[in-house]
Design an enzyme around this catalytic site. Structure first.
Site, PDB file in Angstrom:
ATOM      1  N   SER A 126       1.032  -1.564   0.008  1.00  0.00           N
ATOM      2  CA  SER A 126       0.112  -0.395   0.047  1.00  0.00           C
ATOM      3  C   SER A 126       0.741   1.729  -0.447  1.00  0.00           C
ATOM      4  O   SER A 126       2.077   1.069   0.088  1.00  0.00           O
ATOM      5  CB  SER A 126      -0.739  -0.572   1.233  1.00  0.00           C
ATOM      6  OG  SER A 126      -0.066  -0.127   2.338  1.00  0.00           O
ATOM      7  N   LYS A 183       5.768   0.043   9.451  1.00  0.00           N
ATOM      8  CA  LYS A 183       5.916   1.272   9.477  1.00  0.00           C
ATOM      9  C   LYS A 183       6.946   2.069   9.733  1.00  0.00           C
ATOM     10  O   LYS A 183       8.286   1.084  10.030  1.00  0.00           O
ATOM     11  CB  LYS A 183       4.562   1.712  10.866  1.00  0.00           C
ATOM     12  CG  LYS A 183       3.402   1.098  10.419  1.00  0.00           C
ATOM     13  CD  LYS A 183       2.440   1.833   9.195  1.00  0.00           C
ATOM     14  CE  LYS A 183       1.467   0.952   9.011  1.00  0.00           C
ATOM     15  NZ  LYS A 183       0.016   1.787   7.932  1.00  0.00           N
ATOM     16  N   SER A 288      -2.716   6.521   6.438  1.00  0.00           N
ATOM     17  CA  SER A 288      -1.591   5.410   7.061  1.00  0.00           C
ATOM     18  C   SER A 288      -2.613   4.858   8.207  1.00  0.00           C
ATOM     19  O   SER A 288      -3.274   5.492   9.412  1.00  0.00           O
ATOM     20  CB  SER A 288      -0.154   6.238   7.589  1.00  0.00           C
ATOM     21  OG  SER A 288       0.002   4.349   8.048  1.00  0.00           O
TER      22      SER A 288
END
Length: 323
Positions: A126, A183, A288
């Site tokens: 993504s 992340k 996010s």
């Protein structure tokens, strides 16, 4: 053994097929471990049982031929029928079910050890880490910097170096540990992290954030505000979307352990990172799904530190390291 091996290989194929079509929730680490274990058992059986038996049969053939020639020679017969020279080769040849098990063991073992203790490849699914990582980037993750962990159960066996602010980290998604997420580490144990009105502060000190030229998002075909941010001396780029608000509603936030450490408002969120946990955020800050929504990442969920893009089939210029 051929029938048993067929059942084992069919089981592996069935599991992979069911995983591919979404019928089961796959676990590649477990699959690779089982493949290593099964092929290893076949390799041991081949080395210490099946191969010695085949060699014994081949040696027996040689002995019988020698005995036959000697017996015929004593009878004055010098010319004897010859045996197909490939007969011995066929006796020594591995059957197909050993080719597909014991024969693959060295390769599977090498992949298992490499993936478990050195580096592991991942694909970015993504745009939550844009502009640092783009959808389709194939990355490598260092598996030993944060300490070696046993495969499948993910138990740490060496301490390594603790994750630091600014690291790009792959971890098991806390609400669903079978999934891997990526992340950036924003807060380490003991930090007070606040993200209010799209401004980040850590332990009461504003994080340096400087505007740079806008970023063109090819997926949405629009420009986004881009900034350079400094986390503990590690500078990286991030994006902000003016069309998205900073605050979170209760409906957007999942229930998670240590949720009492976080305070939510229309301005954003402030959290105290508990011991043994980390606060994670994507570089695409307003697009996010990260610790603001599902909480902290426990140390036991850490997979490794992402450090290199080894391929992007849509843009070969992406290959290389990143901050």
């Amino acid at each position: 053994m051929a029938f048993l091996t067929s059942l084992i290989l069919a089981s592996f194929a069935g599991y992979i097929g069911a995983w591919y079509f979404g019928a089961v929730e796959g676990n590649f680490a477990l699959l690779l471990f089982l493949a290593t274990l099964v092929t290893g058992l076949y390799w041991l059986a081949e080395r210490f049982y099946f191969l010695p038996r085949r060699r014994k049969a081949a040696d027996g053939l040689d002995a019988s031929l020698t005995q036959r020639r000697d017996d015929l020679a004593r009878q004055g017969i010098r010319e004897v029928d010859t045996v197909d020279p490939k007969t011995r080769e066929r006796l020594l040849m591995q059957p197909w079910w050993l080719d597909w098990t014991a024969g693959l063991f060295p390769v599977i073992l090498a992949v298992f050890l490499l993936r478990s203790f050195l580096v592991e490849p991942f694909k970015i699914p993504s745009g939550s880490m844009m502009p640092t990582l783009l959808t389709g980037d194939l990355i490598l993750v260092n598996k030993f910097t944060y300490g070696l962990r046993l495969p499948v159960i993910n138990t740490k066996v060496t301490d390594g170096t603790p994750p630091a602010r600014g690291d790009v980290m792959v971890f098991r998604y806390p609400p669903k540990p079978s999934m891997d997420y990526i992340k950036r580490v924003i807060g380490v144990p003991g930090d007070e992290v606040a993200y209010l009105n799209k401004k980040l502060t850590i332990n009461g000190k504003a994080v340096d954030k400087q505007a740079v030229p806008e970023y063109f998002d090819e997926e949405s075909m629009r420009y986004l505000k881009q900034y350079s941010e400094d986390l503990s001396g590690k500078r990286h780029m991030l994006l902000n979307d003016d069309s998205r608000r900073a605050g979170l509603s209760e409906a957007e936030v999942m229930a998670f352990p240590n949720q009492e450490n976080c305070r939510y408002s229309v301005e954003g969120v402030a959290c105290k990172v508990p011991p043994g946990h980390y606060f994670m955020m994507g570089d695409n800050r307003d697009n996010s799904l990260d610790s603001r929504y599902w909480g902290f990442v426990p140390d036991k969920n850490i997979v490794g530190r992402a450090f290199f893009i080894w391929m992007n089939f849509g843009d070969l210029k992406r290959i290389g390291g990143f901050q």
